[in-house]
Design an enzyme around this catalytic site. Structure first.
Site, PDB file in Angstrom:
ATOM      1  N   ARG A 149       5.497  -3.649  14.077  1.00  0.00           N
ATOM      2  CA  ARG A 149       4.378  -4.358  14.830  1.00  0.00           C
ATOM      3  C   ARG A 149       5.150  -5.777  15.256  1.00  0.00           C
ATOM      4  O   ARG A 149       5.262  -6.680  14.486  1.00  0.00           O
ATOM      5  CB  ARG A 149       3.219  -4.736  14.178  1.00  0.00           C
ATOM      6  CG  ARG A 149       2.618  -3.394  13.714  1.00  0.00           C
ATOM      7  CD  ARG A 149       1.463  -2.433  14.628  1.00  0.00           C
ATOM      8  NE  ARG A 149       1.184  -1.407  14.368  1.00  0.00           N
ATOM      9  CZ  ARG A 149       0.073  -1.076  13.909  1.00  0.00           C
ATOM     10  NH1 ARG A 149      -1.093  -1.969  14.057  1.00  0.00           N
ATOM     11  NH2 ARG A 149      -0.256   0.184  13.754  1.00  0.00           N
ATOM     12  N   GLU A 153       4.048  -8.403  16.062  1.00  0.00           N
ATOM     13  CA  GLU A 153       2.799  -9.711  16.311  1.00  0.00           C
ATOM     14  C   GLU A 153       3.487 -10.842  16.261  1.00  0.00           C
ATOM     15  O   GLU A 153       4.356 -11.198  15.555  1.00  0.00           O
ATOM     16  CB  GLU A 153       1.934  -9.327  15.026  1.00  0.00           C
ATOM     17  CG  GLU A 153       1.759  -8.191  14.265  1.00  0.00           C
ATOM     18  CD  GLU A 153       0.422  -7.669  14.581  1.00  0.00           C
ATOM     19  OE1 GLU A 153      -0.326  -8.164  15.318  1.00  0.00           O
ATOM     20  OE2 GLU A 153      -0.009  -6.528  13.946  1.00  0.00           O
ATOM     21  N   ARG A 206      -2.083 -12.233   6.796  1.00  0.00           N
ATOM     22  CA  ARG A 206      -2.384 -10.628   6.697  1.00  0.00           C
ATOM     23  C   ARG A 206      -1.646  -9.762   7.462  1.00  0.00           C
ATOM     24  O   ARG A 206      -1.820  -8.742   7.754  1.00  0.00           O
ATOM     25  CB  ARG A 206      -3.938 -10.228   7.025  1.00  0.00           C
ATOM     26  CG  ARG A 206      -4.661 -10.591   7.979  1.00  0.00           C
ATOM     27  CD  ARG A 206      -6.193 -10.869   8.087  1.00  0.00           C
ATOM     28  NE  ARG A 206      -6.482 -11.143   9.279  1.00  0.00           N
ATOM     29  CZ  ARG A 206      -7.022 -10.576  10.131  1.00  0.00           C
ATOM     30  NH1 ARG A 206      -7.429  -9.336  10.109  1.00  0.00           N
ATOM     31  NH2 ARG A 206      -7.286 -11.051  11.460  1.00  0.00           N
ATOM     32  N   HIS A 207      -0.819 -10.216   8.412  1.00  0.00           N
ATOM     33  CA  HIS A 207       0.016  -9.374   9.223  1.00  0.00           C
ATOM     34  C   HIS A 207       1.473  -9.533   9.072  1.00  0.00           C
ATOM     35  O   HIS A 207       1.917 -10.988   8.924  1.00  0.00           O
ATOM     36  CB  HIS A 207      -0.086  -9.850  10.820  1.00  0.00           C
ATOM     37  CG  HIS A 207      -1.408  -9.517  11.409  1.00  0.00           C
ATOM     38  ND1 HIS A 207      -2.615 -10.363  11.238  1.00  0.00           N
ATOM     39  CD2 HIS A 207      -2.057  -8.433  11.810  1.00  0.00           C
ATOM     40  CE1 HIS A 207      -3.615  -9.625  11.832  1.00  0.00           C
ATOM     41  NE2 HIS A 207      -3.149  -8.322  12.191  1.00  0.00           N
ATOM     42  N   GLU A 256     -10.088  -5.732   6.986  1.00  0.00           N
ATOM     43  CA  GLU A 256      -9.556  -4.201   7.131  1.00  0.00           C
ATOM     44  C   GLU A 256      -8.357  -3.742   6.435  1.00  0.00           C
ATOM     45  O   GLU A 256      -7.264  -4.324   6.528  1.00  0.00           O
ATOM     46  CB  GLU A 256      -9.480  -4.269   8.615  1.00  0.00           C
ATOM     47  CG  GLU A 256      -8.992  -2.843   9.346  1.00  0.00           C
ATOM     48  CD  GLU A 256      -8.470  -2.857  10.437  1.00  0.00           C
ATOM     49  OE1 GLU A 256      -8.940  -3.552  11.254  1.00  0.00           O
ATOM     50  OE2 GLU A 256      -7.639  -1.829  10.861  1.00  0.00           O
ATOM     51  N   SER A 281      -7.788   2.020   9.677  1.00  0.00           N
ATOM     52  CA  SER A 281      -8.336   2.506  10.785  1.00  0.00           C
ATOM     53  C   SER A 281      -8.224   3.893  10.814  1.00  0.00           C
ATOM     54  O   SER A 281      -6.878   4.432  10.596  1.00  0.00           O
ATOM     55  CB  SER A 281      -7.688   1.901  12.084  1.00  0.00           C
ATOM     56  OG  SER A 281      -8.335   0.534  12.106  1.00  0.00           O
ATOM     57  N   ARG A 321      -1.648  -4.614   2.612  1.00  0.00           N
ATOM     58  CA  ARG A 321      -2.964  -5.018   2.462  1.00  0.00           C
ATOM     59  C   ARG A 321      -3.904  -4.489   1.511  1.00  0.00           C
ATOM     60  O   ARG A 321      -4.699  -5.251   0.934  1.00  0.00           O
ATOM     61  CB  ARG A 321      -3.654  -4.875   3.991  1.00  0.00           C
ATOM     62  CG  ARG A 321      -3.140  -5.614   5.018  1.00  0.00           C
ATOM     63  CD  ARG A 321      -4.224  -5.882   5.784  1.00  0.00           C
ATOM     64  NE  ARG A 321      -3.617  -6.458   7.230  1.00  0.00           N
ATOM     65  CZ  ARG A 321      -4.260  -6.267   8.442  1.00  0.00           C
ATOM     66  NH1 ARG A 321      -5.488  -5.654   8.385  1.00  0.00           N
ATOM     67  NH2 ARG A 321      -3.795  -6.831   9.255  1.00  0.00           N
TER      68      ARG A 321
HETATM   69  P1  ATP Z   1      -5.756  -5.743  12.538  1.00  0.00           P
HETATM   70  O1  ATP Z   1      -6.805  -5.741  13.657  1.00  0.00           O
HETATM   71  O2  ATP Z   1      -6.298  -6.289  11.227  1.00  0.00           O
HETATM   72  O3  ATP Z   1      -4.735  -6.520  13.137  1.00  0.00           O
HETATM   73  P2  ATP Z   1      -4.967  -3.300  13.694  1.00  0.00           P
HETATM   74  O4  ATP Z   1      -6.307  -2.753  13.749  1.00  0.00           O
HETATM   75  O5  ATP Z   1      -4.231  -3.659  14.706  1.00  0.00           O
HETATM   76  O6  ATP Z   1      -5.261  -4.417  12.452  1.00  0.00           O
HETATM   77  P3  ATP Z   1      -4.200  -0.582  12.809  1.00  0.00           P
HETATM   78  O7  ATP Z   1      -3.352  -0.514  13.929  1.00  0.00           O
HETATM   79  O8  ATP Z   1      -5.604  -0.061  12.805  1.00  0.00           O
HETATM   80  O9  ATP Z   1      -4.174  -1.950  12.578  1.00  0.00           O
HETATM   81  O10 ATP Z   1      -3.361  -0.172  11.515  1.00  0.00           O
HETATM   82  C1  ATP Z   1      -3.961   0.399  10.520  1.00  0.00           C
HETATM   83  C2  ATP Z   1      -3.607  -0.325   9.190  1.00  0.00           C
HETATM   84  O11 ATP Z   1      -2.422  -0.839   8.805  1.00  0.00           O
HETATM   85  C3  ATP Z   1      -4.727  -1.658   9.217  1.00  0.00           C
HETATM   86  O12 ATP Z   1      -5.890  -1.239   8.641  1.00  0.00           O
HETATM   87  C4  ATP Z   1      -3.891  -2.473   8.179  1.00  0.00           C
HETATM   88  O13 ATP Z   1      -4.152  -1.820   6.863  1.00  0.00           O
HETATM   89  C5  ATP Z   1      -2.512  -2.352   8.400  1.00  0.00           C
HETATM   90  N1  ATP Z   1      -1.995  -3.142   9.398  1.00  0.00           N
HETATM   91  C6  ATP Z   1      -1.873  -3.104  10.607  1.00  0.00           C
HETATM   92  N2  ATP Z   1      -1.266  -4.274  11.418  1.00  0.00           N
HETATM   93  C7  ATP Z   1      -0.851  -4.682  10.274  1.00  0.00           C
HETATM   94  C8  ATP Z   1       0.164  -5.837   9.899  1.00  0.00           C
HETATM   95  N3  ATP Z   1       0.624  -6.404  10.953  1.00  0.00           N
HETATM   96  N4  ATP Z   1       0.881  -6.169   8.538  1.00  0.00           N
HETATM   97  C9  ATP Z   1       0.455  -5.504   7.678  1.00  0.00           C
HETATM   98  N5  ATP Z   1      -0.713  -4.401   7.798  1.00  0.00           N
HETATM   99  C10 ATP Z   1      -1.238  -3.950   8.784  1.00  0.00           C
HETATM  100 MG    MG Z   2      -7.281  -1.182  12.751  1.00  0.00          MG
END
Ligand code: ATP
Ligand code: MG
Length: 445
Positions: A221, A223, A229-230, A368, A371, A419
């Site tokens: 990702r 980001e 947490r990312h 979270e 998802s 996480r």
């Molecule tokens: P957030 O809203 O917290 O940024 P997200 O909704 O974008 O997360 P999802 O695409 O739903 O993330 O990813 C499913 C799961 O993967 C999340 O619930 C989380 O546990 C994990 N996750 C997502 N993005 C990240 C990240 N950048 N780093 C670490 N773990 C992540």
């Molecule tokens: Mg999510």
């Protein structure tokens, strides 16, 4: 001619097995973790793959004589006699009376940090991460990733026992799974390709083959923010299941997975759990709340005015964590029926109210970690939804083969390994629960 038969004849004994060898001569291998010289004898603590074993050197034990080259982090093979005693709590404890130490390798330099204390005291996270190959030799640091292994292992074992097939999907893709801005672009022999953000489209295709599939693999990702947490690369534990009766089946499966994982940690990872003072949650049932009801609680119970009514900010997730603990004595809470606007194109809308979806997040101690949800399985419905979102179905022809040629009702989820580890161990920063984190400021070591 020599032949190899796949057997290693080491005759080494693990610490766990010492109880079956009390009074016997055994061999162990490991690093010298620490040397403590006493009067007339020395303690030599050997760090094996999972334990630290107290060995005692005294001239009366054997004809072996101390080698001055022995130092911390030397790789050694130690032979000695197992001797039992009681620890302060009255539990059995074993040590090794040294009969011989063979040096297998010596370090070229002393360590730049002290790793043989209980924990890495006063060392900044950044330094710990810079020095990961050696900072992880500290027993507490090492335990973090042993626990993480247990989590992934539990996920794999439980799903394997429940009819899931383990799969692997490609991480270099021509189209980004969910689109958006957070995909890494890559030059692929002159073509632009993307690093996988999720195995989503592939695991759905595989439901069409195996009905139930899972994958534990890295996802990427892009980001741009620097949060606690990312990560830019994390381990996603994904599953996808076909022939579901409702999306609650997915939540039930996840609850089963989590119960199994927690039980595995309590039994087979007991020492690591104790070392880290980890509070392993008791799971019987996980409460479920609808998205809009959760917003209601945030506004009315916590007197907080959300800025975004379509998603939660981190403080709202924390409030829901507190609410779950107080009202249901649960460390987990499922939030369901997220607004359609915030969920990806493959999410199934709620037929009773299409502004919301048959989807959920799982929050763990106010964060979270998952998802998931039910996916659209009808071809025409999926094409129509893509068009409505301004997507070109032609670009997703491979993906849509699933729907075009028959897909069962199905759904699944993604669970972030780091996480989950982070909140299980009570860490403030996801990097503490990541062996070699990748973030906006870090691509090494
Ligand atoms: P957030 O809203 O917290 O940024 P997200 O909704 O974008 O997360 P999802 O695409 O739903 O993330 O990813 C499913 C799961 O993967 C999340 O619930 C989380 O546990 C994990 N996750 C997502 N993005 C990240 C990240 N950048 N780093 C670490 N773990 C992540
Ligand atoms: Mg999510």
């Amino acid at each position: 001619m020599e032949k190899i038969n796949g057997t290693l004849n080491y005759n080494r004994v693990s610490y766990e097995d010492f109880k079956n060898h009390d009074g016997e001569i055994v061999n162990i291998v490991g690093y010298i973790h620490r040397i403590r010289e006493m009067t007339g004898f020395s303690f030599v603590i050997i760090r094996t793959e999972r334990d630290t074993i107290q060995c005692v050197y005294a001239p009366e034990f054997s004809t072996y004589r101390w080698d001055e080259k022995l130092c911390e982090e030397a790789s050694v093979s130690v032979t000695g006699k197992v001797a039992s005693s009681k620890d302060a709590k009255g539990n059995d404890r074993y040590e090794l009376q040294i009969h011989d130490i063979k040096i297998l390798s010596l370090p070229a330099e002393n360590l730049p940090i002290v790793i043989n204390k209980k924990q890495l005291d006063g060392i900044q996270l950044n330094t710990i991460l810079d020095l990961r190959p050696i900072s992880m030799r500290n027993p507490r640091e090492r335990a973090i990733f042993k626990i993480q292994e247990g989590i992934a292992r539990g996920f794999r074992e439980y799903l394997s026992q429940n009819g899931f097939t383990e799969v692997r999907s490609p991480k270099i893709n021509f189209a980004g799974a969910e689109g958006g801005t957070n995909v890494f672009k890559l030059d692929y022999f002159g073509k632009e390709v993307y690093l996988a953000q999720s195995p989503q489209l592939y695991k759905q295709a595989l439901v069409g083959v195996y009905q139930r599939v899972f994958e534990i693999a890295p996802v990427f990702r892009a980001e741009h923010h620097d949060t606690s947490r990312h990560l830019n690369e994390y381990t996603s534990m994904d599953f996808e299941m076909g022939f579901i009766e409702s999306f609650y089946d997915i939540m039930n499966m996840e609850t089963g997975v989590l119960k199994y994982i927690m039980n595995l940690l309590k039994t087979e990872y007991k020492n690591e759990v104790e070392l880290l003072h980890a509070e392993i949650p008791e799971i019987t049932e996980i409460p479920v709340i609808k998205f809009m009801d959760a917003k209601d609680i945030i506004i009315n119970k916590f007197k907080y005015q959300p800025t975004d009514m379509k998603d939660f900010d981190p403080s709202e997730e924390e409030m829901l964590g507190k609410y779950a603990k107080k009202e249901f004595n649960s460390d987990f809470i499922f939030v369901t029926h997220y607004p359609s606007k915030k969920r990806p194109f493959y999410t199934m809308d709620d037929p009773e109210n299409p502004e919301y979806t048959l989807s959920f997040d799982l929050l763990f101690r106010g964060l979270e970690i998952t998802s998931g949800g039910q996916r659209v399985h009808d071809y025409n419905e999926q094409v129509a939804k893509m068009k409505k979102l301004g997507m070109d179905p032609e670009q997703f022809a491979t993906y849509l083969m699933l729907h075009k040629y028959g897909a069962p009702p199905h759904g699944g989820l993604g669970l972030g390994l780091e996480r989950l580890t982070m909140h299980l161990l009570g860490f403030k920063n996801v990097r503490e629960a990541t062996m070699f984190p990748r973030d906006i400021n870090r691509v090494t070591p």
